[in-house]
Design a protein around this motif. Structure first.
Motif, PDB file in Angstrom:
ATOM      1  N   UNK A 150       7.590   2.086   3.542  1.00  0.00           N
ATOM      2  CA  UNK A 150       8.002   2.426   2.185  1.00  0.00           C
ATOM      3  C   UNK A 150       6.886   3.006   1.327  1.00  0.00           C
ATOM      4  N   UNK A 151       5.657   3.003   1.841  1.00  0.00           N
ATOM      5  CA  UNK A 151       4.536   3.535   1.073  1.00  0.00           C
ATOM      6  C   UNK A 151       4.098   2.563  -0.006  1.00  0.00           C
ATOM      7  N   UNK A 152       3.529   3.095  -1.072  1.00  0.00           N
ATOM      8  CA  UNK A 152       3.040   2.277  -2.183  1.00  0.00           C
ATOM      9  C   UNK A 152       4.233   1.656  -2.908  1.00  0.00           C
ATOM     10  N   UNK A 153       4.083   0.384  -3.243  1.00  0.00           N
ATOM     11  CA  UNK A 153       5.152  -0.341  -3.925  1.00  0.00           C
ATOM     12  C   UNK A 153       4.561  -1.098  -5.114  1.00  0.00           C
ATOM     13  N   UNK A 154       5.371  -1.295  -6.138  1.00  0.00           N
ATOM     14  CA  UNK A 154       4.944  -2.124  -7.264  1.00  0.00           C
ATOM     15  C   UNK A 154       4.872  -3.579  -6.796  1.00  0.00           C
ATOM     16  N   UNK A 155       4.170  -4.408  -7.557  1.00  0.00           N
ATOM     17  CA  UNK A 155       4.110  -5.843  -7.261  1.00  0.00           C
ATOM     18  C   UNK A 155       5.512  -6.439  -7.202  1.00  0.00           C
ATOM     19  N   UNK A 156       6.321  -6.125  -8.200  1.00  0.00           N
ATOM     20  CA  UNK A 156       7.674  -6.670  -8.252  1.00  0.00           C
ATOM     21  C   UNK A 156       8.497  -6.256  -7.034  1.00  0.00           C
ATOM     22  N   UNK A 157       8.379  -4.996  -6.623  1.00  0.00           N
ATOM     23  CA  UNK A 157       9.108  -4.527  -5.446  1.00  0.00           C
ATOM     24  C   UNK A 157       8.607  -5.203  -4.168  1.00  0.00           C
ATOM     25  N   UNK A 158       7.295  -5.406  -4.063  1.00  0.00           N
ATOM     26  CA  UNK A 158       6.753  -6.097  -2.883  1.00  0.00           C
ATOM     27  C   UNK A 158       7.285  -7.518  -2.803  1.00  0.00           C
ATOM     28  N   UNK A 159       7.302  -8.220  -3.933  1.00  0.00           N
ATOM     29  CA  UNK A 159       7.827  -9.583  -3.946  1.00  0.00           C
ATOM     30  C   UNK A 159       9.302  -9.560  -3.563  1.00  0.00           C
ATOM     31  N   UNK A 160      10.075  -8.704  -4.192  1.00  0.00           N
ATOM     32  CA  UNK A 160      11.524  -8.635  -3.930  1.00  0.00           C
ATOM     33  C   UNK A 160      11.801  -8.303  -2.473  1.00  0.00           C
ATOM     34  N   UNK A 161      11.090  -7.327  -1.906  1.00  0.00           N
ATOM     35  CA  UNK A 161      11.321  -6.950  -0.514  1.00  0.00           C
ATOM     36  C   UNK A 161      10.978  -8.104   0.421  1.00  0.00           C
ATOM     37  N   UNK A 162       9.909  -8.828   0.138  1.00  0.00           N
ATOM     38  CA  UNK A 162       9.553  -9.966   0.983  1.00  0.00           C
ATOM     39  C   UNK A 162      10.559 -11.107   0.846  1.00  0.00           C
ATOM     40  N   UNK A 163      11.133 -11.295  -0.337  1.00  0.00           N
ATOM     41  CA  UNK A 163      12.200 -12.280  -0.488  1.00  0.00           C
ATOM     42  C   UNK A 163      13.430 -11.869   0.321  1.00  0.00           C
ATOM     43  N   UNK A 164      13.739 -10.588   0.306  1.00  0.00           N
ATOM     44  CA  UNK A 164      14.869 -10.080   1.095  1.00  0.00           C
ATOM     45  C   UNK A 164      14.610 -10.253   2.589  1.00  0.00           C
ATOM     46  N   UNK A 165      13.380  -9.993   3.009  1.00  0.00           N
ATOM     47  CA  UNK A 165      13.011 -10.162   4.412  1.00  0.00           C
ATOM     48  C   UNK A 165      13.178 -11.628   4.820  1.00  0.00           C
ATOM     49  N   UNK A 166      12.763 -12.539   3.946  1.00  0.00           N
ATOM     50  CA  UNK A 166      12.928 -13.971   4.218  1.00  0.00           C
ATOM     51  C   UNK A 166      14.418 -14.336   4.268  1.00  0.00           C
ATOM     52  N   UNK A 167      15.205 -13.816   3.349  1.00  0.00           N
ATOM     53  CA  UNK A 167      16.652 -14.080   3.360  1.00  0.00           C
ATOM     54  C   UNK A 167      17.257 -13.696   4.701  1.00  0.00           C
ATOM     55  N   UNK A 168      16.895 -12.529   5.189  1.00  0.00           N
ATOM     56  CA  UNK A 168      17.422 -12.058   6.466  1.00  0.00           C
ATOM     57  C   UNK A 168      17.074 -13.040   7.586  1.00  0.00           C
TER      58      UNK A 168
END
Length: 167
Positions: free
Chosen positions: A135-153
């Motif tokens: 995904x390239x460069x991500x904001x802090x908020x997006x990094x947190x959200x994506x990692x939460x989504x990864x954990x959900x999966x």
């Protein structure tokens, strides 16, 4: 926070890192009591360790090169969908033997502690040193959200038994 879907996987939603930390505690407790099982082929330790590894890669470096720009462009367009609807299961990284990285097996308590430490870095907003290869460069908020989504999966593949089945 969770319910089961038609395939037996739990439907999880983590709005915050604290909610994920609470779920990790439940997983460790269920493992100690012999009440955890997985759907699929990964162990609970592999699942927790895998989620931790992908957070750690942002700080230590990713085990792969960035994907080609046109693939990254397409994935970047999917990012908002993933943030809203969750990440799809069954995605494999081409030419990677296990289909992904960070799949080493480890005891649940060790993997849980690894994940707690990685989440602490996210929670403290420690700046990532490396951009996502997808995904390239991500904001802090997006990094947190994506990692939460990864954990959900991945944590959706963990099931809690109400009682221990006799051997």
């Amino acid at each position: 926070m969770s319910q089961s879907d038609s395939a037996g996987r739990r439907t999880l939603h983590f709005a915050t890192i604290d909610e994920l930390l609470d779920e990790i505690d439940r997983i460790v407790e269920a493992d100690r009591a012999g009440r955890i099982r997985t759907l699929g082929s990964w162990t609970p330790g592999q699942i927790l360790g895998h989620v931790a590894a992908w957070i750690e890669y942002g700080y230590a470096g990713y085990p792969m090169k960035p994907v080609p720009w046109f693939v990254r462009f397409m994935l970047r367009r999917q990012l908002k969908k993933y943030m809203k609807q969750g990440m799809p299961s069954g995605v494999r990284i081409p030419r990677v033997a296990a289909g992904t990285y960070g799949t080493e097996d480890m005891p649940v308590e060790q993997a849980a502690e690894r994940l707690r430490l990685a989440l602490g870095r996210l929670q403290r907003h420690e700046p990532a040193k490396f951009d996502s290869p997808a995904f390239g460069r991500m904001s802090d908020d997006d990094r947190v959200r994506l990692n939460l989504m990864h954990a959900q999966l991945h944590l959706s593949f963990l099931q809690f038994q109400t009682r221990v089945e006799p051997l």
